[in-house]
Write a protein that holds these residues in place. Structure first.
Motif, PDB file in Angstrom:
ATOM      1  N   GLY A  21      42.584  30.691  32.963  1.00 25.29           N
ATOM      2  CA  GLY A  21      43.212  30.608  31.653  1.00 25.29           C
ATOM      3  C   GLY A  21      42.792  31.751  30.750  1.00 25.29           C
ATOM      4  N   ASN A  22      41.672  32.370  31.036  1.00 21.63           N
ATOM      5  CA  ASN A  22      41.137  33.480  30.252  1.00 21.63           C
ATOM      6  C   ASN A  22      41.686  34.819  30.740  1.00 21.63           C
ATOM      7  N   THR A  23      42.494  34.808  31.785  1.00 23.90           N
ATOM      8  CA  THR A  23      43.017  36.024  32.401  1.00 23.90           C
ATOM      9  C   THR A  23      44.345  36.412  31.759  1.00 23.90           C
ATOM     10  N   ASN A  24      44.486  37.693  31.467  1.00 22.70           N
ATOM     11  CA  ASN A  24      45.727  38.223  30.912  1.00 22.70           C
ATOM     12  C   ASN A  24      46.809  38.154  31.995  1.00 22.70           C
ATOM     13  N   PRO A  25      47.945  37.505  31.720  1.00 25.56           N
ATOM     14  CA  PRO A  25      49.000  37.391  32.745  1.00 25.56           C
ATOM     15  C   PRO A  25      49.501  38.744  33.257  1.00 25.56           C
ATOM     16  N   SER A  26      49.516  39.767  32.403  1.00 23.06           N
ATOM     17  CA  SER A  26      49.973  41.080  32.881  1.00 23.06           C
ATOM     18  C   SER A  26      48.955  41.704  33.826  1.00 23.06           C
ATOM     19  N   ASP A  27      47.665  41.375  33.667  1.00 23.42           N
ATOM     20  CA  ASP A  27      46.657  41.857  34.613  1.00 23.42           C
ATOM     21  C   ASP A  27      46.875  41.233  35.987  1.00 23.42           C
ATOM     22  N   MET A  28      47.198  39.948  36.001  1.00 20.74           N
ATOM     23  CA  MET A  28      47.471  39.264  37.270  1.00 20.74           C
ATOM     24  C   MET A  28      48.730  39.843  37.910  1.00 20.74           C
ATOM     25  N   ALA A  31      47.832  43.119  39.479  1.00 20.70           N
ATOM     26  CA  ALA A  31      47.094  42.901  40.726  1.00 20.70           C
ATOM     27  C   ALA A  31      48.044  42.533  41.861  1.00 20.70           C
ATOM     28  N   LYS A  32      49.000  41.664  41.586  1.00 22.61           N
ATOM     29  CA  LYS A  32      49.964  41.271  42.617  1.00 22.61           C
ATOM     30  C   LYS A  32      50.844  42.440  43.034  1.00 22.61           C
ATOM     31  N   SER A  33      51.189  43.298  42.081  1.00 19.61           N
ATOM     32  CA  SER A  33      51.977  44.487  42.395  1.00 19.61           C
ATOM     33  C   SER A  33      51.175  45.438  43.283  1.00 19.61           C
ATOM     34  N   LEU A  38      50.303  47.592  49.188  1.00 23.27           N
ATOM     35  CA  LEU A  38      49.404  47.934  50.291  1.00 23.27           C
ATOM     36  C   LEU A  38      50.165  47.936  51.618  1.00 23.27           C
ATOM     37  N   PRO A  39      49.773  48.792  52.555  1.00 22.74           N
ATOM     38  CA  PRO A  39      50.419  48.809  53.866  1.00 22.74           C
ATOM     39  C   PRO A  39      50.208  47.476  54.604  1.00 22.74           C
ATOM     40  N   PRO A  40      51.057  47.165  55.591  1.00 24.95           N
ATOM     41  CA  PRO A  40      50.920  45.917  56.338  1.00 24.95           C
ATOM     42  C   PRO A  40      49.585  45.766  57.067  1.00 24.95           C
ATOM     43  N   ALA A  41      48.908  46.871  57.348  1.00 16.59           N
ATOM     44  CA  ALA A  41      47.628  46.808  58.071  1.00 16.59           C
ATOM     45  C   ALA A  41      46.467  46.405  57.161  1.00 16.59           C
ATOM     46  N   CYS A  42      46.760  46.067  55.928  1.00 16.58           N
ATOM     47  CA  CYS A  42      45.710  45.709  54.967  1.00 16.58           C
ATOM     48  C   CYS A  42      45.724  44.213  54.681  1.00 16.58           C
ATOM     49  N   SER A  43      44.539  43.694  54.453  1.00 18.60           N
ATOM     50  CA  SER A  43      44.437  42.319  53.965  1.00 18.60           C
ATOM     51  C   SER A  43      43.792  42.394  52.589  1.00 18.60           C
ATOM     52  N   SER A  44      44.075  41.412  51.764  1.00 21.90           N
ATOM     53  CA  SER A  44      43.576  41.470  50.391  1.00 21.90           C
ATOM     54  C   SER A  44      43.306  40.073  49.851  1.00 21.90           C
ATOM     55  N   ASN A  45      42.593  40.053  48.740  1.00 25.72           N
ATOM     56  CA  ASN A  45      42.266  38.812  48.058  1.00 25.72           C
ATOM     57  C   ASN A  45      42.231  39.099  46.561  1.00 25.72           C
ATOM     58  N   THR A  48      39.562  35.958  40.012  1.00 25.86           N
ATOM     59  CA  THR A  48      39.331  36.171  38.583  1.00 25.86           C
ATOM     60  C   THR A  48      37.866  35.945  38.263  1.00 25.86           C
ATOM     61  N   ARG A  49      37.399  36.655  37.274  1.00 25.45           N
ATOM     62  CA  ARG A  49      36.031  36.500  36.788  1.00 25.45           C
ATOM     63  C   ARG A  49      36.059  35.703  35.495  1.00 25.45           C
ATOM     64  N   PRO A  50      34.930  35.114  35.116  1.00 21.87           N
ATOM     65  CA  PRO A  50      34.892  34.326  33.875  1.00 21.87           C
ATOM     66  C   PRO A  50      35.298  35.116  32.625  1.00 21.87           C
ATOM     67  N   ASP A  51      35.100  36.435  32.621  1.00 22.32           N
ATOM     68  CA  ASP A  51      35.468  37.233  31.448  1.00 22.32           C
ATOM     69  C   ASP A  51      36.946  37.617  31.434  1.00 22.32           C
ATOM     70  N   GLY A  52      37.721  37.147  32.420  1.00 19.18           N
ATOM     71  CA  GLY A  52      39.151  37.420  32.480  1.00 19.18           C
ATOM     72  C   GLY A  52      39.529  38.600  33.342  1.00 19.18           C
ATOM     73  N   THR A  53      38.560  39.301  33.889  1.00 21.93           N
ATOM     74  CA  THR A  53      38.837  40.431  34.773  1.00 21.93           C
ATOM     75  C   THR A  53      39.456  39.937  36.077  1.00 21.93           C
ATOM     76  N   VAL A  54      40.485  40.636  36.531  1.00 18.46           N
ATOM     77  CA  VAL A  54      41.105  40.332  37.818  1.00 18.46           C
ATOM     78  C   VAL A  54      40.539  41.315  38.842  1.00 18.46           C
ATOM     79  N   ALA A  55      40.022  40.787  39.943  1.00 17.37           N
ATOM     80  CA  ALA A  55      39.445  41.615  40.998  1.00 17.37           C
ATOM     81  C   ALA A  55      40.309  41.514  42.249  1.00 17.37           C
ATOM     82  N   VAL A  56      40.696  42.670  42.776  1.00 18.16           N
ATOM     83  CA  VAL A  56      41.471  42.724  44.019  1.00 18.16           C
ATOM     84  C   VAL A  56      40.597  43.388  45.079  1.00 18.16           C
ATOM     85  N   SER A  57      40.218  42.629  46.085  1.00 16.68           N
ATOM     86  CA  SER A  57      39.463  43.165  47.212  1.00 16.68           C
ATOM     87  C   SER A  57      40.431  43.406  48.361  1.00 16.68           C
ATOM     88  N   PHE A  58      40.252  44.525  49.058  1.00 15.09           N
ATOM     89  CA  PHE A  58      41.155  44.824  50.160  1.00 15.09           C
ATOM     90  C   PHE A  58      40.405  45.491  51.305  1.00 15.09           C
TER      91      PHE A  58
END
Length: 83
Positions: A21-28, A31-33, A38-45, A48-58
């Motif tokens: 709920g603390n995450t900016n919808p445009s940040d999410m 991240a989804k964009s 990413l190429p098909p050979a990539c996996s990702s996750n 969100t962090r408590p401060d609202g930061t969106v983290a994309v690991s790949f």
């Protein structure tokens, strides 16, 4: 014991909901964009962090089994860190 476990699960879910709920919808959306680009050979996750930061690991692996892993952090429309 069941009551304690139930309370723990409720507490964890509430914390997770607050972080989302603390995450900016445009940040999410950004991240989804990024994940979609990413190429098909990539996996990702996406997380969100408590401060609202969106983290994309790949992780991406090429045909020679050489891998590249990283994390991109997005906060308030800006990439704040890339590891």
């Amino acid at each position: 014991m069941k009551i304690i476990l139930t309370l723990l699960v409720v507490f964890l879910l509430a914390g997770s909901a607050w972080a989302q709920g603390n995450t900016n919808p445009s940040d999410m959306a950004e991240a989804k964009s990024f994940v979609a680009s990413l190429p098909p050979a990539c996996s990702s996750n996406i997380a969100t962090r408590p401060d609202g930061t969106v983290a994309v690991s790949f992780v991406c692996v090429n045909k020679a089994n050489e891998g590249k892993a990283g994390t991109v952090f997005i906060k308030n429309g800006k990439v704040t860190n890339v590891n």
